[in-house]
Design a protein around this motif. Structure first.
Motif, mmCIF file in Angstrom:
data_model
loop_
_atom_site.group_PDB
_atom_site.id
_atom_site.type_symbol
_atom_site.label_atom_id
_atom_site.label_comp_id
_atom_site.label_asym_id
_atom_site.label_seq_id
_atom_site.Cartn_x
_atom_site.Cartn_y
_atom_site.Cartn_z
ATOM 1 N N MET A 250 2.179 17.649 -6.145
ATOM 2 C CA MET A 250 3.044 17.028 -5.172
ATOM 3 C C MET A 250 3.528 18.039 -4.137
ATOM 4 O O MET A 250 3.836 17.680 -3.021
ATOM 5 C CB MET A 250 4.223 16.362 -5.873
ATOM 6 C CG MET A 250 4.925 15.376 -4.981
ATOM 7 S SD MET A 250 5.624 13.991 -5.823
ATOM 8 C CE MET A 250 7.246 14.593 -6.170
ATOM 9 N N ASN B 215 -1.345 8.201 -5.109
ATOM 10 C CA ASN B 215 -0.009 7.604 -5.141
ATOM 11 C C ASN B 215 1.108 8.618 -4.936
ATOM 12 O O ASN B 215 2.206 8.261 -4.534
ATOM 13 C CB ASN B 215 0.197 6.852 -6.452
ATOM 14 C CG ASN B 215 -0.647 5.600 -6.513
ATOM 15 O OD1 ASN B 215 -1.004 5.027 -5.486
ATOM 16 N ND2 ASN B 215 -0.980 5.174 -7.718
ATOM 17 N N ASN B 216 0.851 9.904 -5.232
ATOM 18 C CA ASN B 216 1.868 10.938 -5.007
ATOM 19 C C ASN B 216 2.224 11.055 -3.532
ATOM 20 O O ASN B 216 3.353 11.377 -3.189
ATOM 21 C CB ASN B 216 1.390 12.296 -5.537
ATOM 22 C CG ASN B 216 1.367 12.333 -7.055
ATOM 23 O OD1 ASN B 216 2.057 11.568 -7.713
ATOM 24 N ND2 ASN B 216 0.547 13.214 -7.606
ATOM 25 N N GLU C 184 4.847 8.542 -2.803
ATOM 26 C CA GLU C 184 6.132 8.965 -3.359
ATOM 27 C C GLU C 184 6.838 9.945 -2.428
ATOM 28 O O GLU C 184 8.039 9.835 -2.177
ATOM 29 C CB GLU C 184 5.926 9.597 -4.732
ATOM 30 C CG GLU C 184 7.218 9.967 -5.424
ATOM 31 C CD GLU C 184 7.005 10.590 -6.787
ATOM 32 O OE1 GLU C 184 7.958 11.216 -7.291
ATOM 33 O OE2 GLU C 184 5.896 10.462 -7.352
ATOM 34 N N VAL C 185 6.098 10.893 -1.871
ATOM 35 C CA VAL C 185 6.678 11.861 -0.927
ATOM 36 C C VAL C 185 7.156 11.140 0.330
ATOM 37 O O VAL C 185 8.251 11.399 0.834
ATOM 38 C CB VAL C 185 5.656 12.970 -0.568
ATOM 39 C CG1 VAL C 185 6.173 13.843 0.558
ATOM 40 C CG2 VAL C 185 5.346 13.814 -1.799
ATOM 41 N N VAL D 80 8.078 7.987 0.658
ATOM 42 C CA VAL D 80 9.266 7.181 0.338
ATOM 43 C C VAL D 80 10.487 8.089 0.241
ATOM 44 O O VAL D 80 11.534 7.800 0.832
ATOM 45 C CB VAL D 80 9.066 6.404 -0.986
ATOM 46 C CG1 VAL D 80 10.378 5.798 -1.467
ATOM 47 C CG2 VAL D 80 8.015 5.324 -0.816
ATOM 48 N N ASN D 81 10.372 9.181 -0.490
ATOM 49 C CA ASN D 81 11.504 10.104 -0.640
ATOM 50 C C ASN D 81 11.942 10.717 0.685
ATOM 51 O O ASN D 81 13.123 10.978 0.890
ATOM 52 C CB ASN D 81 11.179 11.209 -1.645
ATOM 53 C CG ASN D 81 11.180 10.691 -3.070
ATOM 54 O OD1 ASN D 81 11.884 9.751 -3.402
ATOM 55 N ND2 ASN D 81 10.363 11.299 -3.906
ATOM 56 N N LYS E 117 13.648 7.350 2.646
ATOM 57 C CA LYS E 117 14.392 6.282 1.969
ATOM 58 C C LYS E 117 15.851 6.186 2.415
ATOM 59 O O LYS E 117 16.374 5.087 2.574
ATOM 60 C CB LYS E 117 14.299 6.433 0.455
ATOM 61 C CG LYS E 117 15.017 7.641 -0.107
ATOM 62 C CD LYS E 117 14.854 7.742 -1.599
ATOM 63 C CE LYS E 117 15.576 8.986 -2.090
ATOM 64 N NZ LYS E 117 15.393 9.189 -3.506
ATOM 65 N N GLN F 273 13.533 -2.775 -1.401
ATOM 66 C CA GLN F 273 12.325 -2.913 -2.219
ATOM 67 C C GLN F 273 11.291 -3.785 -1.517
ATOM 68 O O GLN F 273 10.094 -3.472 -1.533
ATOM 69 C CB GLN F 273 12.674 -3.513 -3.581
ATOM 70 C CG GLN F 273 13.432 -2.554 -4.459
ATOM 71 C CD GLN F 273 13.847 -3.185 -5.776
ATOM 72 O OE1 GLN F 273 13.591 -4.340 -6.034
ATOM 73 N NE2 GLN F 273 14.517 -2.394 -6.613
#
Length: 193
Positions: free
Chosen positions: A1, A21-22, A25-26, A28-29, A32, A54
């Motif tokens: 990541m 998918n990682n 995640e990055v 989104v973080n 967000k 969501q």
């Protein structure tokens, strides 16, 4: 990541579309907080904001998986536009839904008091944010919307104008008058942040 922390939004989107998918995640973080805050200020309900948040990412994931994303490096404005549209859709749906009221025409959910405040409301920063939200709530919808999109979602005035269907000068004017009104209210109420 760690490889993805230096990647651009566009690189992360491409990597996710290739099956990593990682990368999502990055992404989104990274965004967000801005997306959630813009939703929360528009709907003024933390729990509803969480649901809409969501929904925003479900829509984003679906769009990315179908390879329909073509915003070319403008991920955050695109995501905020999706969030804004979902908020508008929610309010349209609510307008069509009848409310359940008590005998004195009070909304039943206000009587039940479903949302309880968390214990950390005593923190100074939280109180300042609450005061700003109170002032924002007193503004006309058009002014509030421009301030939220500019300060919480970091959109440019050009992006705001496109999203709200007005000219850039109108967006600038709404921002100016909104901020002047907030300043005036703070003086009148002897409020400090």
């Amino acid at each position: 990541m760690n490889v993805f922390t230096q990647a651009t939004d566009n690189q992360l989107v491409q990597s996710f579309q290739q099956g990593n998918n990682n990368a999502l995640e990055v992404l989104v973080n990274r965004h967000k907080d801005k997306i959630f805050t813009s939703i929360n200020i528009l709907v003024k309900d933390k729990y509803l904001a969480e649901d809409l948040f969501q929904d925003v990412f479900i829509k984003i994931i679906d769009t990315l998986r179908k390879n329909n994303y073509n915003e070319e490096g403008k991920f955050l404005p695109w995501a905020v536009r999706i969030a804004h549209n979902l908020c508008v859709d929610h309010f349209r749906k609510v307008k069509r839904t009848p409310t359940i009221t008590t005998s004195d025409d009070t909304d039943i959910f206000e009587v039940i008091n479903v949302g309880a405040d968390s214990a950390d409301k005593g923190i100074m920063k939280s109180q300042s944010h609450d005061r700003v939200r109170q002032l924002l709530d007193l503004l006309p919808e058009e002014q509030r919307e421009v301030i939220v999109l500019r300060h919480y979602a970091d959109l440019s005035f050009k992006e705001i104008a496109t999203m709200t269907n007005c000219s850039i000068n109108t967006a600038l004017g709404r921002m100016r008058y909104g901020l002047l009104s907030m300043r005036k209210m703070m003086i009148e109420k002897q409020m400090s942040l």
